[in-house]
Design a protein around this motif. Structure first.
Motif, short mmCIF file in Angstrom:
data_model
loop_
_atom_site.label_atom_id
_atom_site.label_comp_id
_atom_site.label_asym_id
_atom_site.label_seq_id
_atom_site.Cartn_x
_atom_site.Cartn_y
_atom_site.Cartn_z
N THR A 102 17.69 38.72 28.81
CA THR A 102 18.25 37.36 28.82
C THR A 102 17.30 36.39 28.14
OG1 THR A 102 19.47 37.84 30.86
CG2 THR A 102 19.16 35.52 30.28
N LEU A 103 16.01 36.53 28.40
CA LEU A 103 15.03 35.69 27.72
C LEU A 103 15.08 35.90 26.21
CD1 LEU A 103 12.63 33.73 27.88
CD2 LEU A 103 11.12 35.71 28.13
N SER B 61 17.69 36.91 24.48
CA SER B 61 18.96 36.33 24.01
C SER B 61 18.83 34.83 23.80
CB SER B 61 20.08 36.61 25.01
OG SER B 61 20.36 37.99 25.11
N VAL B 62 18.24 34.16 24.78
CA VAL B 62 18.10 32.70 24.72
C VAL B 62 17.12 32.30 23.61
CG1 VAL B 62 17.38 30.64 25.99
CG2 VAL B 62 18.72 32.42 27.14
N TRP C 161 18.12 29.99 20.52
CA TRP C 161 17.39 28.73 20.30
C TRP C 161 16.87 28.63 18.87
CZ3 TRP C 161 11.92 28.00 19.68
CH2 TRP C 161 11.54 26.66 19.67
N ARG D 215 28.75 33.37 23.72
CA ARG D 215 27.66 34.30 24.00
C ARG D 215 28.16 35.65 24.48
NH1 ARG D 215 23.73 33.84 21.38
NH2 ARG D 215 22.55 35.07 22.87
N LEU E 195 20.70 25.34 26.07
CA LEU E 195 19.93 26.42 26.67
C LEU E 195 20.54 26.88 27.99
CD1 LEU E 195 16.27 25.22 25.95
CD2 LEU E 195 17.56 27.01 24.78
N SER F 24 23.75 28.81 27.12
CA SER F 24 23.38 30.08 26.48
C SER F 24 22.82 31.06 27.50
CB SER F 24 22.34 29.84 25.37
OG SER F 24 22.89 29.07 24.32
N THR F 25 22.01 30.54 28.42
CA THR F 25 21.45 31.40 29.46
C THR F 25 22.53 31.97 30.36
OG1 THR F 25 19.38 30.14 29.46
CG2 THR F 25 19.85 31.49 31.40
N SER G 264 24.73 34.46 28.33
CA SER G 264 23.95 35.66 28.01
C SER G 264 23.70 36.51 29.25
CB SER G 264 22.61 35.26 27.38
OG SER G 264 22.79 34.59 26.15
N LEU G 265 23.44 35.86 30.38
CA LEU G 265 23.17 36.59 31.61
C LEU G 265 24.37 37.42 32.04
CD1 LEU G 265 21.21 37.22 33.89
CD2 LEU G 265 22.04 35.18 35.08
#
Length: 226
Positions: free
Chosen positions: A80-81, A83-84, A88, A136, A160, A163-164, A167-168
Protein backbone atom coordinates in the motif's frame (compact mmCIF):
# COMPACT_ATOMS: atom_id res chain seq x y z
CA UNK A 1 1.29 -9.14 15.53
CA UNK A 2 2.10 -11.91 13.07
CA UNK A 3 -0.40 -13.98 11.14
CA UNK A 4 -0.40 -17.74 11.66
CA UNK A 5 -0.02 -19.66 8.41
CA UNK A 6 -2.71 -22.18 7.53
CA UNK A 7 -1.33 -25.73 7.60
CA UNK A 8 -2.01 -26.23 3.91
CA UNK A 9 0.00 -23.13 3.11
CA UNK A 10 2.89 -23.55 5.51
CA UNK A 11 3.43 -27.13 4.37
CA UNK A 12 4.09 -26.09 0.80
CA UNK A 13 7.45 -26.96 -0.68
CA UNK A 14 10.05 -24.24 -0.86
CA UNK A 15 10.52 -25.33 -4.47
CA UNK A 16 7.05 -24.02 -5.44
CA UNK A 17 8.52 -20.82 -6.88
CA UNK A 18 11.06 -22.67 -9.00
CA UNK A 19 8.97 -22.48 -12.15
CA UNK A 20 8.39 -18.72 -12.01
CA UNK A 21 9.63 -16.70 -14.97
CA UNK A 22 9.71 -13.11 -16.21
CA UNK A 23 8.07 -10.46 -14.05
CA UNK A 24 6.96 -13.06 -11.51
CA UNK A 25 10.49 -14.33 -10.93
CA UNK A 26 11.87 -10.78 -10.78
CA UNK A 27 9.28 -9.76 -8.19
CA UNK A 28 9.83 -12.82 -5.98
CA UNK A 29 13.61 -12.41 -6.15
CA UNK A 30 13.25 -8.79 -5.02
CA UNK A 31 10.93 -9.72 -2.16
CA UNK A 32 13.15 -12.57 -1.01
CA UNK A 33 16.25 -10.36 -1.21
CA UNK A 34 15.07 -7.25 0.66
CA UNK A 35 11.87 -8.54 2.25
CA UNK A 36 8.53 -6.73 2.41
CA UNK A 37 10.03 -3.40 1.21
CA UNK A 38 10.77 -5.25 -2.04
CA UNK A 39 7.04 -5.80 -2.51
CA UNK A 40 6.45 -2.09 -1.93
CA UNK A 41 9.16 -1.14 -4.43
CA UNK A 42 7.72 -3.51 -7.04
CA UNK A 43 4.26 -1.97 -6.67
CA UNK A 44 5.65 1.59 -6.78
CA UNK A 45 7.31 0.69 -10.09
CA UNK A 46 4.05 -0.88 -11.29
CA UNK A 47 2.31 2.46 -10.78
CA UNK A 48 4.96 4.28 -12.82
CA UNK A 49 5.19 1.60 -15.50
CA UNK A 50 1.69 0.08 -16.01
CA UNK A 51 3.01 -2.83 -18.14
CA UNK A 52 4.21 -4.25 -14.79
CA UNK A 53 0.94 -5.91 -13.66
CA UNK A 54 -0.17 -5.44 -10.06
CA UNK A 55 -2.44 -8.43 -10.61
CA UNK A 56 0.72 -10.56 -10.68
CA UNK A 57 2.91 -8.71 -8.16
CA UNK A 58 0.31 -8.47 -5.38
CA UNK A 59 -0.61 -12.19 -5.25
CA UNK A 60 3.11 -12.94 -5.35
CA UNK A 61 3.59 -10.70 -2.31
CA UNK A 62 0.98 -12.80 -0.51
CA UNK A 63 2.58 -15.99 -1.78
CA UNK A 64 6.03 -14.89 -0.59
CA UNK A 65 4.56 -13.98 2.79
CA UNK A 66 3.02 -17.46 3.03
CA UNK A 67 6.53 -18.91 2.69
CA UNK A 68 7.63 -17.00 5.78
CA UNK A 69 9.79 -14.31 4.18
CA UNK A 70 7.67 -11.65 5.92
CA UNK A 71 4.25 -11.39 7.54
CA UNK A 72 0.94 -10.80 5.81
CA UNK A 73 0.54 -7.45 7.61
CA UNK A 74 3.97 -6.36 6.34
CA UNK A 75 2.98 -7.33 2.82
CA UNK A 76 -0.18 -5.20 3.03
CA UNK A 77 1.58 -2.21 4.60
CA UNK A 78 4.48 -2.12 2.18
CA UNK A 79 2.45 -2.75 -0.99
CA UNK A 80 0.00 0.00 0.00
CA UNK A 81 2.88 2.35 0.76
CA UNK A 82 4.37 1.54 -2.64
CA UNK A 83 1.02 2.16 -4.35
CA UNK A 84 0.60 5.55 -2.70
CA UNK A 85 4.21 6.55 -3.44
CA UNK A 86 3.81 5.72 -7.13
CA UNK A 87 0.49 7.58 -7.29
CA UNK A 88 2.01 10.62 -5.56
CA UNK A 89 4.88 10.77 -8.06
CA UNK A 90 2.40 10.73 -10.96
CA UNK A 91 0.33 13.38 -9.17
CA UNK A 92 3.52 15.48 -9.09
CA UNK A 93 3.94 14.94 -12.84
CA UNK A 94 0.41 16.20 -13.40
CA UNK A 95 0.99 19.22 -11.14
CA UNK A 96 4.17 20.04 -13.08
CA UNK A 97 2.33 19.68 -16.37
CA UNK A 98 -0.45 22.03 -15.26
CA UNK A 99 -3.45 23.33 -17.14
CA UNK A 100 -1.46 25.66 -19.40
CA UNK A 101 0.82 22.93 -20.71
CA UNK A 102 -2.13 20.55 -20.97
CA UNK A 103 -4.01 22.98 -23.21
CA UNK A 104 -0.88 23.65 -25.25
CA UNK A 105 -0.36 19.93 -25.85
CA UNK A 106 -4.04 19.37 -26.65
CA UNK A 107 -3.94 22.23 -29.17
CA UNK A 108 -1.22 20.40 -31.13
CA UNK A 109 -2.93 17.01 -31.14
CA UNK A 110 -4.97 16.00 -34.21
CA UNK A 111 -8.71 15.58 -33.70
CA UNK A 112 -8.54 17.14 -30.23
CA UNK A 113 -10.37 20.40 -29.57
CA UNK A 114 -10.02 22.68 -26.58
CA UNK A 115 -13.72 22.02 -26.05
CA UNK A 116 -12.94 18.33 -25.47
CA UNK A 117 -10.35 19.18 -22.84
CA UNK A 118 -12.77 21.55 -21.12
CA UNK A 119 -15.39 18.79 -20.97
CA UNK A 120 -12.94 16.35 -19.42
CA UNK A 121 -11.83 19.01 -16.96
CA UNK A 122 -15.42 19.79 -15.99
CA UNK A 123 -16.16 16.08 -15.52
CA UNK A 124 -13.12 15.64 -13.28
CA UNK A 125 -14.09 18.69 -11.21
CA UNK A 126 -17.48 17.05 -10.58
CA UNK A 127 -16.36 13.48 -10.01
CA UNK A 128 -12.64 13.74 -9.21
CA UNK A 129 -12.80 12.33 -5.68
CA UNK A 130 -14.77 9.28 -6.77
CA UNK A 131 -12.54 8.88 -9.84
CA UNK A 132 -9.38 8.76 -7.71
CA UNK A 133 -10.86 6.33 -5.17
CA UNK A 134 -12.40 3.86 -7.62
CA UNK A 135 -9.69 4.43 -10.23
CA UNK A 136 -7.17 2.84 -7.85
CA UNK A 137 -9.09 -0.41 -8.30
CA UNK A 138 -9.25 -0.44 -12.11
CA UNK A 139 -6.39 -1.76 -14.27
CA UNK A 140 -4.67 0.86 -16.46
CA UNK A 141 -6.56 3.72 -14.76
CA UNK A 142 -4.79 2.89 -11.46
CA UNK A 143 -1.82 4.88 -12.69
CA UNK A 144 -3.39 7.33 -15.14
CA UNK A 145 -5.96 8.80 -12.73
CA UNK A 146 -3.20 10.42 -10.66
CA UNK A 147 -2.13 12.71 -13.51
CA UNK A 148 -5.41 14.65 -13.96
CA UNK A 149 -5.63 14.88 -10.16
CA UNK A 150 -2.29 16.68 -10.24
CA UNK A 151 -3.23 18.86 -13.19
CA UNK A 152 -6.38 19.99 -11.40
CA UNK A 153 -4.40 20.48 -8.17
CA UNK A 154 -6.68 18.31 -6.06
CA UNK A 155 -5.70 18.97 -2.42
CA UNK A 156 -2.73 16.69 -1.76
CA UNK A 157 -4.05 15.36 1.55
CA UNK A 158 -7.36 14.37 -0.05
CA UNK A 159 -5.58 12.76 -2.99
CA UNK A 160 -3.33 10.76 -0.67
CA UNK A 161 -6.25 9.73 1.56
CA UNK A 162 -8.37 8.55 -1.38
CA UNK A 163 -5.41 6.82 -3.02
CA UNK A 164 -4.55 5.04 0.22
CA UNK A 165 -8.13 3.86 0.76
CA UNK A 166 -8.59 2.63 -2.81
CA UNK A 167 -5.14 1.01 -2.93
CA UNK A 168 -5.65 -0.73 0.41
CA UNK A 169 -8.87 -2.37 -0.78
CA UNK A 170 -7.31 -3.48 -4.08
CA UNK A 171 -4.09 -4.69 -2.45
CA UNK A 172 -5.89 -6.56 0.32
CA UNK A 173 -7.93 -8.62 -2.14
CA UNK A 174 -4.92 -9.75 -4.16
CA UNK A 175 -2.40 -10.12 -1.33
CA UNK A 176 -4.83 -12.22 0.74
CA UNK A 177 -5.66 -14.33 -2.31
CA UNK A 178 -1.97 -14.99 -2.97
CA UNK A 179 -1.36 -15.79 0.71
CA UNK A 180 -4.14 -18.34 1.08
CA UNK A 181 -3.78 -19.88 -2.40
CA UNK A 182 -0.03 -20.30 -1.89
CA UNK A 183 1.60 -21.99 -4.88
CA UNK A 184 -1.76 -21.73 -6.71
CA UNK A 185 -1.54 -17.91 -6.66
CA UNK A 186 -1.64 -17.89 -10.48
CA UNK A 187 -5.38 -18.66 -10.36
CA UNK A 188 -5.85 -15.04 -9.26
CA UNK A 189 -3.94 -13.85 -12.32
CA UNK A 190 -6.30 -15.72 -14.64
CA UNK A 191 -9.42 -13.98 -13.32
CA UNK A 192 -7.66 -10.61 -13.09
CA UNK A 193 -6.56 -11.01 -16.71
CA UNK A 194 -10.19 -11.41 -17.77
CA UNK A 195 -11.13 -8.25 -15.88
CA UNK A 196 -8.25 -6.36 -17.49
CA UNK A 197 -9.30 -7.49 -20.97
CA UNK A 198 -12.84 -6.26 -20.32
CA UNK A 199 -11.46 -2.85 -19.30
CA UNK A 200 -9.21 -2.68 -22.36
CA UNK A 201 -12.11 -3.68 -24.64
CA UNK A 202 -14.28 -0.94 -23.11
CA UNK A 203 -11.50 1.62 -23.66
CA UNK A 204 -11.06 0.53 -27.29
CA UNK A 205 -14.81 0.78 -27.95
CA UNK A 206 -14.97 4.23 -26.37
CA UNK A 207 -11.90 5.39 -28.32
CA UNK A 208 -13.40 4.09 -31.59
CA UNK A 209 -16.70 5.87 -30.86
CA UNK A 210 -14.86 9.11 -30.05
CA UNK A 211 -12.74 8.90 -33.20
CA UNK A 212 -15.70 8.20 -35.47
CA UNK A 213 -17.74 11.03 -33.93
CA UNK A 214 -14.83 13.41 -34.48
CA UNK A 215 -14.45 12.42 -38.13
CA UNK A 216 -18.19 12.82 -38.71
CA UNK A 217 -18.11 16.24 -37.03
CA UNK A 218 -15.22 17.40 -39.23
CA UNK A 219 -16.95 16.18 -42.41
CA UNK A 220 -20.21 17.86 -41.48
CA UNK A 221 -18.34 21.12 -40.81
CA UNK A 222 -16.65 20.94 -44.21
CA UNK A 223 -19.93 20.18 -45.98
CA UNK A 224 -21.71 23.07 -44.31
CA UNK A 225 -18.87 25.43 -45.21
CA UNK A 226 -18.84 24.45 -48.90
Amino acid sequence: MSIQFPAAVSAQSTDSAANLTGVAQWAVNMMETIGAPGAGLAIALENLFPPLPSEVILPLAGFTASRGNFTLIEALLWTTLGSVLGAWLLYGLGAWLGRRRMYAIADKLPLVDVEDVEKVEAWFNRHGYKAVFFGRMIPIFRSLISIPAGIERMPVWKFLLLSTAGSLIWNTIFVFAGFYLGENWHFVEQYADIFQKIVIAAVVVFAAYWLISKIVKIRNSRNSAS
